[in-house]
Design a protein around this motif. Structure first.
Motif, short mmCIF file in Angstrom:
data_model
loop_
_atom_site.label_atom_id
_atom_site.label_comp_id
_atom_site.label_asym_id
_atom_site.label_seq_id
_atom_site.Cartn_x
_atom_site.Cartn_y
_atom_site.Cartn_z
N ARG A 20 1.13 -1.27 0.13
CA ARG A 20 0.16 -0.25 0.04
C ARG A 20 0.79 1.16 0.22
O ARG A 20 0.34 2.34 -0.93
CB ARG A 20 -0.71 -0.09 1.08
N VAL A 21 2.32 1.41 0.36
CA VAL A 21 2.96 2.40 0.25
C VAL A 21 3.53 2.49 0.00
O VAL A 21 4.30 3.57 -0.89
CB VAL A 21 3.41 2.36 1.84
N GLY A 22 4.83 1.23 -0.60
CA GLY A 22 5.56 1.75 -1.41
C GLY A 22 7.03 1.62 -1.47
O GLY A 22 7.43 2.18 -0.25
N LEU A 23 8.24 0.86 -1.55
CA LEU A 23 9.13 0.98 -1.16
C LEU A 23 10.17 2.24 -1.19
O LEU A 23 10.38 2.38 -0.29
CB LEU A 23 9.82 -0.44 -1.51
N ASP A 24 9.93 2.74 -2.51
CA ASP A 24 10.10 3.85 -2.25
C ASP A 24 9.65 4.86 -1.47
O ASP A 24 10.67 5.50 -1.49
CB ASP A 24 10.27 4.41 -3.95
N THR A 25 8.32 5.00 -1.06
CA THR A 25 7.84 6.15 -0.21
C THR A 25 8.72 5.68 1.05
O THR A 25 8.72 6.93 1.93
CB THR A 25 6.49 5.69 0.42
N VAL A 26 9.02 4.42 1.46
CA VAL A 26 9.78 4.46 3.13
C VAL A 26 11.54 4.76 2.78
O VAL A 26 11.41 5.71 3.71
CB VAL A 26 10.09 2.80 2.84
N ASN A 27 11.88 4.82 1.77
CA ASN A 27 13.35 5.84 1.21
C ASN A 27 13.36 6.79 1.16
O ASN A 27 13.89 7.28 1.19
CB ASN A 27 13.73 4.64 0.15
N ARG A 28 12.14 7.60 0.33
CA ARG A 28 12.27 8.84 0.65
C ARG A 28 11.82 9.22 1.95
O ARG A 28 12.60 10.14 2.58
CB ARG A 28 10.76 8.90 0.20
N CYS A 29 11.19 8.75 3.05
CA CYS A 29 10.59 8.63 4.80
C CYS A 29 12.01 9.06 5.32
O CYS A 29 12.37 10.08 5.98
CB CYS A 29 10.04 7.84 4.40
N THR A 30 12.73 8.50 5.11
CA THR A 30 14.34 7.59 5.70
C THR A 30 15.13 8.81 5.28
O THR A 30 16.08 9.88 6.43
CB THR A 30 14.62 6.75 5.32
N ALA A 31 14.74 8.82 4.03
CA ALA A 31 15.75 10.11 3.64
C ALA A 31 15.80 12.07 3.78
O ALA A 31 16.65 12.18 3.94
CB ALA A 31 15.86 10.13 2.12
N ARG A 32 14.08 11.93 4.14
CA ARG A 32 13.76 13.60 4.59
C ARG A 32 14.10 13.77 5.89
O ARG A 32 14.54 14.38 6.64
CB ARG A 32 12.65 13.08 4.86
N LEU A 33 14.17 12.13 6.41
CA LEU A 33 14.96 12.75 8.09
C LEU A 33 16.42 12.33 8.69
O LEU A 33 16.46 12.17 9.81
CB LEU A 33 14.25 11.51 9.25
N GLY A 34 16.86 12.55 7.59
CA GLY A 34 18.19 12.71 7.49
C GLY A 34 19.14 11.52 7.49
O GLY A 34 20.37 11.42 7.59
N LEU A 35 18.62 9.97 7.64
CA LEU A 35 18.99 8.87 7.85
C LEU A 35 19.68 8.20 6.63
O LEU A 35 18.81 7.29 5.67
CB LEU A 35 18.43 7.70 8.05
N THR A 36 21.02 8.95 6.28
CA THR A 36 21.95 8.70 4.87
C THR A 36 22.08 7.02 4.97
O THR A 36 22.78 7.31 3.68
CB THR A 36 22.54 9.47 5.25
N ARG A 37 22.23 5.52 5.76
CA ARG A 37 22.62 5.08 5.77
C ARG A 37 21.43 4.33 5.86
O ARG A 37 22.03 3.12 5.64
CB ARG A 37 23.87 5.09 6.84
N THR A 38 20.68 4.84 6.11
CA THR A 38 18.71 3.23 5.85
C THR A 38 18.80 3.47 4.55
O THR A 38 18.30 4.33 4.02
CB THR A 38 18.64 4.46 6.96
N HIS A 39 18.35 2.31 4.00
CA HIS A 39 18.49 1.89 2.72
C HIS A 39 16.89 0.24 3.11
O HIS A 39 17.15 -0.49 3.46
CB HIS A 39 19.40 1.62 1.50
N ALA A 40 16.31 0.39 2.66
CA ALA A 40 15.11 -0.35 1.98
C ALA A 40 15.24 -1.33 0.85
O ALA A 40 14.99 -0.61 -0.25
CB ALA A 40 13.68 -0.52 2.45
N ALA A 41 16.07 -2.42 0.28
CA ALA A 41 16.30 -2.75 -1.01
C ALA A 41 15.34 -3.57 -0.95
O ALA A 41 14.69 -3.63 -2.66
CB ALA A 41 17.28 -4.06 -0.65
N HIS A 42 14.05 -4.12 -0.86
CA HIS A 42 13.57 -4.97 -1.00
C HIS A 42 12.74 -5.51 0.16
O HIS A 42 12.39 -5.09 1.36
CB HIS A 42 13.45 -6.72 -1.52
N GLY A 43 11.05 -5.91 0.37
CA GLY A 43 10.06 -5.95 0.55
C GLY A 43 10.34 -7.18 1.74
O GLY A 43 11.40 -7.75 1.14
N PHE A 44 9.85 -7.65 2.46
CA PHE A 44 10.07 -9.38 3.56
C PHE A 44 9.66 -10.55 2.85
O PHE A 44 10.80 -10.98 2.80
CB PHE A 44 9.04 -8.66 5.31
N GLY A 45 8.60 -10.82 2.72
CA GLY A 45 8.61 -11.33 1.46
C GLY A 45 10.06 -11.85 0.05
O GLY A 45 10.33 -13.21 0.19
#
Length: 291
Positions: free
Chosen positions: A116-141
């Motif tokens: 529902r949210v999207g992987l790119d949205t998760v990564n944009r969220c962490t980037a906006r918060l300044g988490l420069t070393r944090t990245h979601a490469a894939h979902g859990f499945g």
């Protein structure tokens, strides 16, 4: 606090793990660290990033947390808890799926939300918060599917072989969901200070993190009725992690991120679980003593 890093290294060594930790006083910024900028595999800890992205999307009006989703029994992401372990069609709200994702680390609920949210949205969220070393490469499945592929025809039995463990992409921070202990405490601090969105959304996130059912890691270090621990665990073969916030009755609140790895492939290693709480307690005690 000058000797605290060496004490932490000794605590990890005694438990037979390599560990990385960052702890910070949410209100003063005082900190304790031991390998705080080490890239680490987040495993299910990354569900916290998804939770924050979900609430930011809701705050922006792009989704409604009471929106209902249906989860048929076919095609669910594997896992031992929640929807992943259920047998019949389920229907629930996005916010209740978020509860399952955080309280019992339900992989199916997490992937429902990620769809529902999207992987790119998760990564944009962490980037906006300044988490420069944090990245979601894939979902859990997808992460679990990569593990099955890397394990080969012997499946889960192969995960007892240290040679197989070395080829799992899910255990390589360069090829899987990743962060650092410092990034994770920065995210926790933002949630607890209501810097990720409106206060009602911060309160909702803090609530579900406080409902996590696992007492054997971070919470084990703070066995007091008047100390509140809210966290999120992450587990993969040889990896045991937890990030969370410890709140004392005097108002002190401390964000702690502990990531560990061991050479032992056993699924049950009580000492490796317990050292997360022990190390967190050492760090928080040091912060409180220095205040």
């Amino acid at each position: 606090m000058t000797d605290t890093p060496s004490r932490l290294r000794a605590v990890f060594a005694d438990a037979g793990v390599t560990g990385w930790l960052h702890a910070v006083d949410i209100d003063t910024g005082a900190q304790v660290e031991a390998g705080a900028d080490q890239p680490v595999c987040t495993a299910s800890v990354h569900k916290l990033c998804l939770l924050v992205a979900l609430h930011q999307e809701a705050a922006a009006g792009r989704l409604d947390l009471t929106e209902q989703v249906e989860c048929p029994p076919v095609g669910r992401t594997p896992g031992p808890t929640g929807l992943a372990a259920m047998l019949d069609t389920a229907r629930l709200s996005l916010r209740d799926a978020a509860y399952l994702m955080m309280a019992v680390s339900d992989n199916t609920a997490a992937d429902l939300l990620l769809a529902r949210v999207g992987l790119d949205t998760v990564n944009r969220c962490t980037a906006r918060l300044g988490l420069t070393r944090t990245h979601a490469a894939h979902g859990f499945g997808e992460m679990l599917a990569l593990m099955r592929e890397d394990a080969g025809p012997d499946g889960a039995r192969a995960l007892a072989d240290p040679h197989v463990i070395t080829r799992l992409r899910a255990l390589d921070p360069a090829r899987t969901n990743r962060s650092t202990p410092r990034d994770m405490t920065r995210l926790l601090g933002a949630v607890w200070r209501d810097e990720t969105g409106p206060p009602e959304h911060g309160a909702a996130m803090r609530r579900v993190m406080g409902l996590q059912v696992w007492p054997h890691r971070l919470a084990a270090g703070f066995p007091f009725d008047d100390v509140h621990v809210a966290g999120k665990t992450g587990t993969l073969p040889t990896l045991r992690n937890e990030v969370g916030v410890v709140e004392y009755p005097d108002g002190g609140r401390y964000a702690v991120a502990v990531f560990t790895r061991t050479d032992r492939t056993a699924a049950v290693l009580p000492a490796a679980d317990a050292v997360i709480g022990t190390a967190a307690r050492v760090a928080v005690d040091a912060l409180r003593a220095a205040a």
